[in-house]
Motif scaffolding. Structure first.
Motif, PDB file in Angstrom:
ATOM      1  N   PRO A  98       0.814  -1.234   0.000  1.00  0.00           N
ATOM      2  CA  PRO A  98       0.000   0.000   0.000  1.00  0.00           C
ATOM      3  C   PRO A  98       0.838   1.271   0.000  1.00  0.00           C
ATOM      4  CG  PRO A  98      -0.864  -1.580   1.564  1.00  0.00           C
ATOM      5  CD  PRO A  98       0.461  -2.109   1.117  1.00  0.00           C
ATOM      6  N   GLN A 138      -6.355   0.700   2.731  1.00  0.00           N
ATOM      7  CA  GLN A 138      -5.849  -0.675   2.609  1.00  0.00           C
ATOM      8  C   GLN A 138      -5.276  -1.167   3.932  1.00  0.00           C
ATOM      9  OE1 GLN A 138      -3.682  -2.105  -0.717  1.00  0.00           O
ATOM     10  NE2 GLN A 138      -4.419  -0.477  -2.091  1.00  0.00           N
ATOM     11  N   GLN A 144      -6.414  -4.377   6.042  1.00  0.00           N
ATOM     12  CA  GLN A 144      -5.474  -5.408   6.503  1.00  0.00           C
ATOM     13  C   GLN A 144      -5.650  -5.672   7.995  1.00  0.00           C
ATOM     14  OE1 GLN A 144      -1.595  -4.056   5.296  1.00  0.00           O
ATOM     15  NE2 GLN A 144      -1.804  -4.858   3.210  1.00  0.00           N
TER      16      GLN A 144
END
Length: 575
Positions: free
Chosen positions: A33, A277, A281
């Motif tokens: 990312p 992102q 995660q």
């Protein structure tokens, strides 16, 4: 479950490889990312195509490294988990083999089968998942939080608010499901027990027309297991929608507040994409943890059941300093022996004393429940006596190594047990290195040659599981041949002639007398005709010795023996 980790020692190197590879994969996942944010904020915004290409190539390399690490880690984790399961099954089976009959009775055959199969499978599955998730999930969660904070500390409060909600949901669900998973395993034992009884007792079930009754037993056990499984799965099923709801709300909050920050010029678009992102995660790492919590409770219940077996110390074990007997002759003595089954109100045998020497035939007779089979089972130490002692060649059996003691004994049990394989394999079970000639001779003495030769493949004919393709009398003769091929010092025949016709019985006893004349022979029988030629007859009545002597002596001195004889023989035969 931690007690079982010691069995992973042979796989320390593969475990280390998996952990390192999963660490590398987690780092690559966290790095991607950030690279994507750089492409957006530096390459796309500024129109720097070369930068986009260079950074994109780095992203491809990082992604490839992560993929390769994941594939190799998957291979080693699967191999380690399967090996771990193999070791557990080996240890469990070896330990169970050392149990006395008391431990078998207390744990139950059906439960031991479930523990060796289903319970170990549950642990295998968790071991494979754990190797991959226990390192990945914490790194992804911690690393995601660190990277998200580095992108935008103020927006991180959205994650700070979401993570406790997810954690609380996971722990609440796990707390309610753990007890139910333990119950599931016990109900699986019950289902296995019912199924095993119905399969092994199918002849009796059909003979008494109890098929519907047994079907209802199975339906109840199956429904009981199903209901409990549905309850626990309902609880577990509620976890995923809850987590997805929190994830989606978190995504909305990040986009909303991130858009406001971009509009205010305090955050870049690439940073918002990277932050989003990282948040995903973190959430996915929580989902991975929740998956472990789905599997861990059942595995914890299974590991507790396996540890219970491994922690069960056999009551019967070899003495620290085993004694030898010198010359092995097979002289057997019972000295004031008393034995009570665990949990029984009354002793099965009481104050039994007798001796049996080489070349002698000692017969034991008595009514049902008089303790005949119990007495036989004490000689090879299937159980240990409560008081008194049993001597073989002058040494207490408790002071002999079990392997040495049992190598001297040829036992033919009351229920003839045969194993899957050929007839020759079953006879060689008594002596693994027996020659073909020895196998054939044992079969001849046991009066089994005639029916074996009539079979298509002779001694190579296959025996079905449990010996279902031979009759009861044929089973008994093969079991007798198995004991004969061993040529031990002591033969124990536990009502082993009950399925034989009178002619075969007489021929067999005559052949045995010629064949094992120098061995000690103990015969338990119900038929007077089987024991009346014995050198010594011991009459048992309610666990006590009611009389000892020859057939003619007992007719004069023992009322119990006279009753048994009168019930089987006519007055002319008695005379």
């Amino acid at each position: 479950m931690f007690k079982l980790i010691k069995f992973l020692k042979p796989y320390r190197l593969p475990v280390a490889i998996v952990l390192v590879l999963m660490f590398i994969q987690a780092l690559t996942e966290l790095y991607l990312p950030s690279l994507m944010a750089d492409i957006v904020d530096t390459g796309i915004v500024k129109g720097d195509t070369a930068y986009i290409v260079r950074t994109g190539a780095v992203m491809l390399g990082v992604a490839a490294l992560g993929t390769i690490s994941a594939v190799i880690a998957g291979f080693f984790s699967a191999r380690t988990a399967m090996g771990f399961g193999k070791i557990l099954r080996d240890r469990l089976f070896a330990h169970v083999e050392s149990f006395s009959l008391h431990e078998f009775d207390s744990l139950g055959t059906a439960s031991l089968i479930t523990r060796t199969t289903n319970d170990i499978t549950q642990i295998q599955t968790v071991a494979m998942m754990s190797l991959r998730l226990f390192i990945t999930a914490p790194i992804m969660a911690l690393g995601g939080i660190i990277m998200a904070v580095s992108e935008d500390p103020e927006l991180s409060w959205v994650i700070v608010a979401a993570v406790p909600v997810l954690s609380l949901a996971v722990f609440l669900v796990a707390g309610r499901s753990v007890p139910l998973f333990k119950i599931i395993q016990s109900k699986l034992d019950k289902l296995n027990q019912v199924l095993r009884e119905e399969l092994t007792g199918i002849r009796v079930i059909r003979a008494f027309n109890r098929i519907e009754h047994e079907r209802q037993r199975f339906v109840r056990a199956n429904a009981d297991l199903t209901d409990t499984s549905i309850r626990v799965n309902k609880i577990m099923a509620a976890l995923m929608p809850l987590m997805m709801l929190v994830m989606n709300l978190t995504t909305i909050a990040i986009v909303w507040f991130g858009g406001l920050r971009i509009d205010a010029g305090r955050m870049q678009i690439g940073s918002l994409m990277a932050f989003l992102q990282y948040a995903m995660q973190i959430m996915f790492s929580m989902i991975m943890v929740s998956m472990m919590f789905v599997l861990l409770p059942r595995a914890a219940a299974s590991s507790a059941r396996i540890n219970q077996v491994l922690d069960t110390a056999p009551e019967i074990h070899d003495p620290p300093r085993a004694k030898g007997t010198g010359a092995k002759r097979g002289f057997l003595e019972f000295l004031d022996v008393t034995f009570r089954y665990p949990g029984a109100e009354q002793p099965a045998i009481r104050h039994v004393s007798f001796s049996a020497g080489p070349g002698e035939t000692t017969a034991i007779i008595g009514g049902t429940g008089s303790g005949k089979s119990t007495l036989i089972h004490l000689i090879p130490r299937f159980y240990d006596v409560d008081s008194g002692s049993i001597l073989v060649d002058g040494v207490d059996v408790r002071e002999l190594p079990q392997s040495d003691l049992r190598s001297r004994i040829g036992l033919v049990p009351q229920k003839a047990i045969l194993f899957t394989g050929t007839i020759a394999d079953n006879i060689r079970y008594g002596k693994a290195d027996a020659s073909d000639a020895e196998v054939r001779h044992a079969a001849e003495v046991a009066q089994a040659s005639e029916f074996i030769s009539a079979m298509r493949d002779g001694f190579d004919s296959l025996i079905a599981q449990g010996g279902t393709n031979v009759s009861g009398g044929q089973k008994q003769r093969l079991a007798i041949a198995r004991a004969l091929v061993r040529r031990p010092e002591i033969f124990l025949f536990d009502d082993s002639f009950s399925a034989l016709d009178f002619k075969t019985d007489a021929n067999l006893r005559a052949a045995l007398k010629r064949e094992i004349g120098g061995a000690t022979l103990i015969i338990v029988a119900q038929r007077v005709s089987t024991v009346m030629d014995a050198d010594r007859i011991i009459v048992l009545d309610e666990g006590r010795v009611a009389g000892t002597g020859t057939h003619s002596e007992l007719l004069k001195t023992c009322a119990v023996y006279r009753e048994i004889v009168a019930s089987q023989l006519s007055e002319e035969e008695i005379a």
